[in-house]
Design a protein around this motif. Structure first.
Motif, PDB file in Angstrom:
ATOM      1  N   ARG A 125      -5.976  22.495  14.573  1.00  0.00           N
ATOM      2  CA  ARG A 125      -5.056  21.420  14.197  1.00  0.00           C
ATOM      3  C   ARG A 125      -5.859  20.277  13.563  1.00  0.00           C
ATOM      4  O   ARG A 125      -6.823  19.780  14.131  1.00  0.00           O
ATOM      5  CB  ARG A 125      -4.304  20.913  15.421  1.00  0.00           C
ATOM      6  N   ARG A 126      -5.443  19.892  12.389  1.00  0.00           N
ATOM      7  CA  ARG A 126      -6.115  18.809  11.681  1.00  0.00           C
ATOM      8  C   ARG A 126      -5.140  17.669  11.403  1.00  0.00           C
ATOM      9  O   ARG A 126      -3.978  17.899  11.098  1.00  0.00           O
ATOM     10  CB  ARG A 126      -6.686  19.318  10.348  1.00  0.00           C
ATOM     11  N   THR A 127      -5.663  16.482  11.488  1.00  0.00           N
ATOM     12  CA  THR A 127      -4.890  15.308  11.094  1.00  0.00           C
ATOM     13  C   THR A 127      -5.606  14.616   9.938  1.00  0.00           C
ATOM     14  O   THR A 127      -6.806  14.797   9.731  1.00  0.00           O
ATOM     15  CB  THR A 127      -4.722  14.318  12.252  1.00  0.00           C
ATOM     16  N   ASN A 128      -4.875  13.818   9.197  1.00  0.00           N
ATOM     17  CA  ASN A 128      -5.445  13.015   8.113  1.00  0.00           C
ATOM     18  C   ASN A 128      -4.646  11.715   8.045  1.00  0.00           C
ATOM     19  O   ASN A 128      -3.836  11.504   7.149  1.00  0.00           O
ATOM     20  CB  ASN A 128      -5.387  13.773   6.787  1.00  0.00           C
ATOM     21  N   ASN A 129      -4.880  10.881   9.040  1.00  0.00           N
ATOM     22  CA  ASN A 129      -4.130   9.638   9.174  1.00  0.00           C
ATOM     23  C   ASN A 129      -4.948   8.471   8.636  1.00  0.00           C
ATOM     24  O   ASN A 129      -6.176   8.444   8.768  1.00  0.00           O
ATOM     25  CB  ASN A 129      -3.776   9.385  10.633  1.00  0.00           C
ATOM     26  N   GLY A 130      -4.277   7.520   8.058  1.00  0.00           N
ATOM     27  CA  GLY A 130      -4.992   6.369   7.532  1.00  0.00           C
ATOM     28  C   GLY A 130      -4.059   5.241   7.153  1.00  0.00           C
ATOM     29  O   GLY A 130      -2.845   5.437   6.985  1.00  0.00           O
ATOM     30  N   ASN A 131      -4.625   4.059   7.041  1.00  0.00           N
ATOM     31  CA  ASN A 131      -3.868   2.918   6.542  1.00  0.00           C
ATOM     32  C   ASN A 131      -4.793   1.999   5.760  1.00  0.00           C
ATOM     33  O   ASN A 131      -5.994   1.921   6.028  1.00  0.00           O
ATOM     34  CB  ASN A 131      -3.165   2.158   7.678  1.00  0.00           C
ATOM     35  N   VAL A 132      -4.230   1.359   4.767  1.00  0.00           N
ATOM     36  CA  VAL A 132      -4.977   0.450   3.896  1.00  0.00           C
ATOM     37  C   VAL A 132      -4.185  -0.844   3.721  1.00  0.00           C
ATOM     38  O   VAL A 132      -2.951  -0.854   3.750  1.00  0.00           O
ATOM     39  CB  VAL A 132      -5.264   1.086   2.512  1.00  0.00           C
ATOM     40  N   LEU A 133      -4.926  -1.931   3.557  1.00  0.00           N
ATOM     41  CA  LEU A 133      -4.324  -3.250   3.386  1.00  0.00           C
ATOM     42  C   LEU A 133      -5.079  -4.003   2.306  1.00  0.00           C
ATOM     43  O   LEU A 133      -6.314  -3.958   2.255  1.00  0.00           O
ATOM     44  CB  LEU A 133      -4.375  -4.041   4.699  1.00  0.00           C
ATOM     45  N   MET A 134      -4.355  -4.678   1.452  1.00  0.00           N
ATOM     46  CA  MET A 134      -4.949  -5.561   0.464  1.00  0.00           C
ATOM     47  C   MET A 134      -4.227  -6.896   0.476  1.00  0.00           C
ATOM     48  O   MET A 134      -2.985  -6.945   0.463  1.00  0.00           O
ATOM     49  CB  MET A 134      -4.874  -4.973  -0.949  1.00  0.00           C
ATOM     50  N   ALA A 135      -4.988  -7.989   0.547  1.00  0.00           N
ATOM     51  CA  ALA A 135      -4.430  -9.339   0.481  1.00  0.00           C
ATOM     52  C   ALA A 135      -5.173 -10.095  -0.622  1.00  0.00           C
ATOM     53  O   ALA A 135      -6.404 -10.067  -0.682  1.00  0.00           O
ATOM     54  CB  ALA A 135      -4.574 -10.055   1.817  1.00  0.00           C
ATOM     55  N   LYS A 136      -4.417 -10.769  -1.476  1.00  0.00           N
ATOM     56  CA  LYS A 136      -5.019 -11.383  -2.667  1.00  0.00           C
ATOM     57  C   LYS A 136      -4.453 -12.779  -2.908  1.00  0.00           C
ATOM     58  O   LYS A 136      -3.244 -13.011  -2.767  1.00  0.00           O
ATOM     59  CB  LYS A 136      -4.741 -10.492  -3.883  1.00  0.00           C
ATOM     60  N   LEU A 137      -5.354 -13.700  -3.268  1.00  0.00           N
ATOM     61  CA  LEU A 137      -4.968 -15.045  -3.658  1.00  0.00           C
ATOM     62  C   LEU A 137      -5.450 -15.294  -5.083  1.00  0.00           C
ATOM     63  O   LEU A 137      -6.604 -14.978  -5.422  1.00  0.00           O
ATOM     64  CB  LEU A 137      -5.589 -16.096  -2.732  1.00  0.00           C
TER      65      LEU A 137
END
Length: 211
Positions: A125-137
């Motif tokens: 069983r394999r997972t490929n979980n992730g999250n990304v965030l970008m904040a810009k001024l």
């Protein structure tokens, strides 16, 4: 959804793009404007609507990806913000055919080392979980000077994601981790000539533990 446009340089890039040869992809991110704007998206896959493969059966996987963006003014005509977030949840079972291992080898694995490798030839069983965030001024200092500050964060986790070789067992895998932080700043100025100039700086940190 945070990408405004991309420029692809196949070869012969200018010095400003770095010291390495080969191709480059320059990504321009979106910015806030005087109008509040945003977006949201969802992408999903399910094995319930997938066709069966000959000799393998129905694949076992699910994927959910969701994201949103929001941008607008903090000071009209002066200071703007933009935020983008994306998350993926992915689950897949591979190497389901135990016959990829010789029967004699499977029998040995079930008893060797006090049974430590018992069933090691089973499904993985394999997972490929992730999250990304970008904040810009984006700050319009004057008609000739624009300052931009951007923060990027990424985090991914893959259980049994270290190797993907059909003839290897579950014990050959580990947890693949990757998370990073990056802060980028740039000042774009137009001198009286008019000659554009860009001053850039970055601090980044990345870790790839494999417990």
């Amino acid at each position: 959804d945070a990408v405004q446009e991309m420029v692809v340089v196949a070869n012969g890039a200018n010095a400003e793009l770095g010291r390495s040869g080969g191709g480059f992809i320059n990504v321009i991110t979106m910015s806030g404007t005087n109008a509040l704007h945003g977006s949201a998206h969802y992408y999903g896959q399910s094995d319930a609507i997938s066709s069966s493969l000959a000799g393998v059966g129905n694949p076992d996987f699910t994927q959910h990806q969701v994201g949103l963006t929001l941008g607008g003014p903090l000071m009209r005509d002066k200071l703007f913000f933009f935020v983008a977030y994306d998350q993926q949840i992915y689950d897949q079972t591979k190497q389901t055919n135990a016959n990829r291992f010789d029967p004699l080898l499977r029998a040995w694995m079930d008893t060797a080392f006090g049974g430590a490798l018992a069933g090691d030839y089973g499904p993985i069983r394999r997972t490929n979980n992730g999250n990304v965030l970008m904040a810009k001024l984006d700050w319009r200092l004057s008609t000739s000077h624009n300052f931009s500050l951007k923060y990027n964060y990424s985090n991914s986790r893959q259980e049994n994601g270290t190797f993907d070789v059909d003839t290897w067992g579950r014990s050959a895998n580990a947890i693949e981790r990757d998370f990073s932080h990056a802060v980028n700043g740039s000042l774009v100025s137009l001198f009286p000539s008019p000659m554009p100039n860009e001053l850039r700086g970055q601090y980044s940190r990345e870790q790839r533990p494999r417990p």
